[in-house]
Scaffold this active site. Structure first.
Site, mmCIF file in Angstrom:
data_model
loop_
_atom_site.group_PDB
_atom_site.id
_atom_site.type_symbol
_atom_site.label_atom_id
_atom_site.label_comp_id
_atom_site.label_asym_id
_atom_site.label_seq_id
_atom_site.Cartn_x
_atom_site.Cartn_y
_atom_site.Cartn_z
ATOM 1 C CG ASP A 113 -1.937 -1.018 1.307
ATOM 2 O OD1 ASP A 113 -1.945 -1.902 0.435
ATOM 3 O OD2 ASP A 113 -2.781 -0.970 2.228
ATOM 4 C CB SER A 159 9.276 3.021 5.163
ATOM 5 O OG SER A 159 9.272 3.028 6.579
#
Length: 276
Positions: free
Chosen positions: A104, A241
């Site tokens: 995602d 991230s």
């Protein structure tokens, strides 16, 4: 910020983060940024995020970010980081046919030029900088940049089958991966990251780079020699991230994604979603 939702064919908008604006655009804020990214500060914060003392943050975080917890396996989380690494219900992320997203994220796709370089936001990156070594195989190939925010599902999979050739860890900083930092620093070649080289029957040599981010961003990868499409590759602990894929010129990418990247608009994708 303006984003394009590929699955629902619509634009979405997100307010600018005031805290990050202060840290990156303010003189005093930049001093604070240097302090909070010191290694011993990061280690102390990591201990806190993994302790029971951080558990009280979970409910507020869910409300603030409007996270649909019906998508996730119900557990008794022992800490905020335990919650951050939560597992999604398998039926909520189905593997589609063809070339799929590994996670995602907000996705951008760039073409690698003859000089093995590319422009991401305001920064010019060379492939050597990203992977820490020479690799001319990627000339005229593609770079896929998956940017995960703190509210995204932080587990990621292999989007196709193959075998691991080698891997290495590159020590670095822990800047945020939000656009405000990307415009000021070469985040993807300065941050701590793990590089995995793989061979795929379909796509040839591929490099996968997991990039750590602000405060913790710890990268936890599964140790395997071979893998198939949909196998979990790993997960991030707390912190937004990024995952970067480097391909030879052997993939097809949805033209809408390429169009959006050319217009500096990231595309929202889900793990398992077809992106051809």
């Amino acid at each position: 910020m303006k984003y394009y939702d590929l699955n629902n064919d619509k634009y979405l908008f997100e307010k600018e983060n005031k805290e990050l604006k202060f840290l990156y655009n303010n003189v005093f804020g930049r001093l604070v940024l240097k302090l909070i990214t010191l290694k011993f500060i990061v280690k102390m914060y990591a201990k806190y995020q993994n302790s029971k003392l951080s558990k009280h943050k979970i409910k507020k975080f869910i409300r603030k970010n409007n996270i649909n917890m019906d998508e996730y396996i119900n557990e008794d989380y022992k800490s905020f980081n335990d919650f951050f690494m939560r597992k999604i219900k398998p039926e909520k992320r189905k593997l589609e046919d063809g070339f799929i997203s590994c996670c995602d994220a907000k996705l951008s796709v760039y073409k690698i030029d003859d000089n093995l370089s590319l422009k991401i936001k305001n920064s010019i990156y060379t492939i050597d900088e990203l992977i820490g070594e020479d690799s001319s195989e990627f000339k005229n190939g593609y770079v896929l940049v998956y940017r995960l925010g703190v509210t995204d599902y932080h587990h990621y999979i292999y989007p196709f089958g193959g075998k691991v050739v080698s891997s290495k860890y590159i020590e670095g900083k822990l800047h945020t991966v939000q656009p405000i930092a990307l415009k000021k620093y070469k985040v993807f070649s300065e941050n701590s990251r793990e590089v995995t080289f793989i061979e795929s029957p379909l796509y040839g040599k591929v490099a996968i780079i997991e990039v750590g981010a602000m405060m913790i961003g710890r990268i936890v990868n599964e140790k395997v020699n071979t893998f198939k499409k949909g196998d979990e590759k790993g997960h991030f602990e707390f912190g937004g991230s990024t995952i970067i894929y480097l391909f030879e010129n052997k993939i097809n990418i949805n033209k809408k994604i390429l169009e959006m990247t050319n217009n500096d608009i990231e595309v929202i994708v889900k793990m398992g979603q077809n992106i051809e």
